[in-house]
Design an enzyme around this catalytic site. Structure first.
Site, PDB file in Angstrom:
ATOM      1  N   THR A  91     -42.564 -49.292  43.533  1.00  0.00           N
ATOM      2  CA  THR A  91     -41.594 -48.622  44.402  1.00  0.00           C
ATOM      3  C   THR A  91     -41.691 -47.111  44.182  1.00  0.00           C
ATOM      4  OG1 THR A  91     -39.852 -48.749  42.743  1.00  0.00           O
ATOM      5  CG2 THR A  91     -39.968 -50.550  44.348  1.00  0.00           C
ATOM      6  N   ASP A 206     -35.734 -45.781  47.572  1.00  0.00           N
ATOM      7  CA  ASP A 206     -34.638 -44.825  47.719  1.00  0.00           C
ATOM      8  C   ASP A 206     -35.196 -43.533  48.327  1.00  0.00           C
ATOM      9  OD1 ASP A 206     -35.695 -45.015  44.817  1.00  0.00           O
ATOM     10  OD2 ASP A 206     -35.004 -42.948  44.934  1.00  0.00           O
TER      11      ASP A 206
HETATM   12  N1  HPA Z   1     -38.137 -41.353  40.788  1.00  0.00           N
HETATM   13  C1  HPA Z   1     -39.168 -41.831  40.090  1.00  0.00           C
HETATM   14  N2  HPA Z   1     -39.666 -43.047  40.286  1.00  0.00           N
HETATM   15  C2  HPA Z   1     -39.097 -43.805  41.222  1.00  0.00           C
HETATM   16  C3  HPA Z   1     -38.018 -43.360  41.975  1.00  0.00           C
HETATM   17  C4  HPA Z   1     -37.521 -42.072  41.743  1.00  0.00           C
HETATM   18  O1  HPA Z   1     -36.560 -41.632  42.383  1.00  0.00           O
HETATM   19  N3  HPA Z   1     -37.671 -44.357  42.818  1.00  0.00           N
HETATM   20  C5  HPA Z   1     -38.535 -45.379  42.589  1.00  0.00           C
HETATM   21  N4  HPA Z   1     -39.391 -45.046  41.628  1.00  0.00           N
END
Ligand code: HPA
Length: 234
Positions: A91, A206
């Protein structure tokens, strides 16, 4: 023979290894997508499985979070277990306003703040890039599967939290970075160092700029899209 952090025997791990950060994701992938999956590693609960997808042997190995942890597993997979295609499935937080939650990114390159790279390259900046063949295959698979993807650069950081997280990414946003995650720069660098192929497929969990985050339902859907693309590369 086995390696320090993986207890598998040489031959137990496929040439193509999918790399989620979360070892329970590795278990989920094995149980949901693979046939005849066998767990080859429980050291530190960093689970790894080998099974079959459409008759092709494929492994899935957790890496943990951050480039320090990921580098250990990537190094051992390549140098002890002869992995040839390493595909991160993870992610990221988007830093471009127009990128929606749940969308899939194909990382062409990864900038980052790895001190390990800084030391290794003596303060110079190595441009870590994906393997073009894998990138092209993933792009074509996504088109076939009718899954929209963003193609571009990501930033790999070793620090998730920051005092001023939105301003932190302004310069990188301006320079076209699509999203921020924690492993890809190291994956691409080590793959090139040892002459193997790597790719990173990421779903947006996100948006760091807007502060939005996905619901668990949305995460599941986008995770499945990402996995469908990744498994086509096996
Ligand atoms: N920062 C770093 N790694 C991540 C984030 C983030 O906001 N969201 C998913 N992996």
């Amino acid at each position: 023979m086995s390696s320090i952090h993986i207890e598998a025997k040489v031959g137990d791990i496929a040439e193509t290894v999918l790399l989620p950060g979360d070892p329970l994701r590795a278990k989920h992938v094995a149980e949901t997508f693979l046939e005849d999956a066998v767990c080859y590693n429980t050291v530190r609960n960093m689970f790894g499985f080998t099974g079959y997808y459409k008759g092709k042997k494929v492994s899935v190995q957790g890496t943990g979070m951050g480039m320090g942890s990921a580098a250990i597993y990537i190094h051992e997979l390549i140098n002890t277990y002869n992995a040839k295609n390493l595909i991160r499935v993870g992610t990221c937080g988007a830093i471009q306003k127009e990128i929606n939650l749940g969308q899939v990114l194909l990382a062409m390159s990864a900038s980052g703040d790895s001190d390990a790279n800084n030391l290794y390259f003596e303060g110079m900046h190595y441009a870590a890039t994906a393997d073009f063949d894998l990138l092209l295959k993933a792009y074509k698979a996504a088109q076939r599967l009718n899954i929209k993807t963003y193609k571009g650069s990501v930033f790999s950081t070793n620090t998730f939290y920051d005092d001023d997280i939105q301003n932190r990414w302004k310069k990188w946003q301006k320079h076209g970075i699509l999203g921020v995650e924690m492993e890809t720069q190291m994956l691409f660098t080590l793959a090139k160092r040892f002459g193997v192929k790597a790719l990173s497929i990421l779903t947006v969990s996100d948006n760091i700029i807007t502060g939005e985050a996905t619901s668990s339902k949305e995460r599941e859907q986008s995770f499945n899209d990402m996995m469908k693309i990744a498994l086509e590369l096996a």
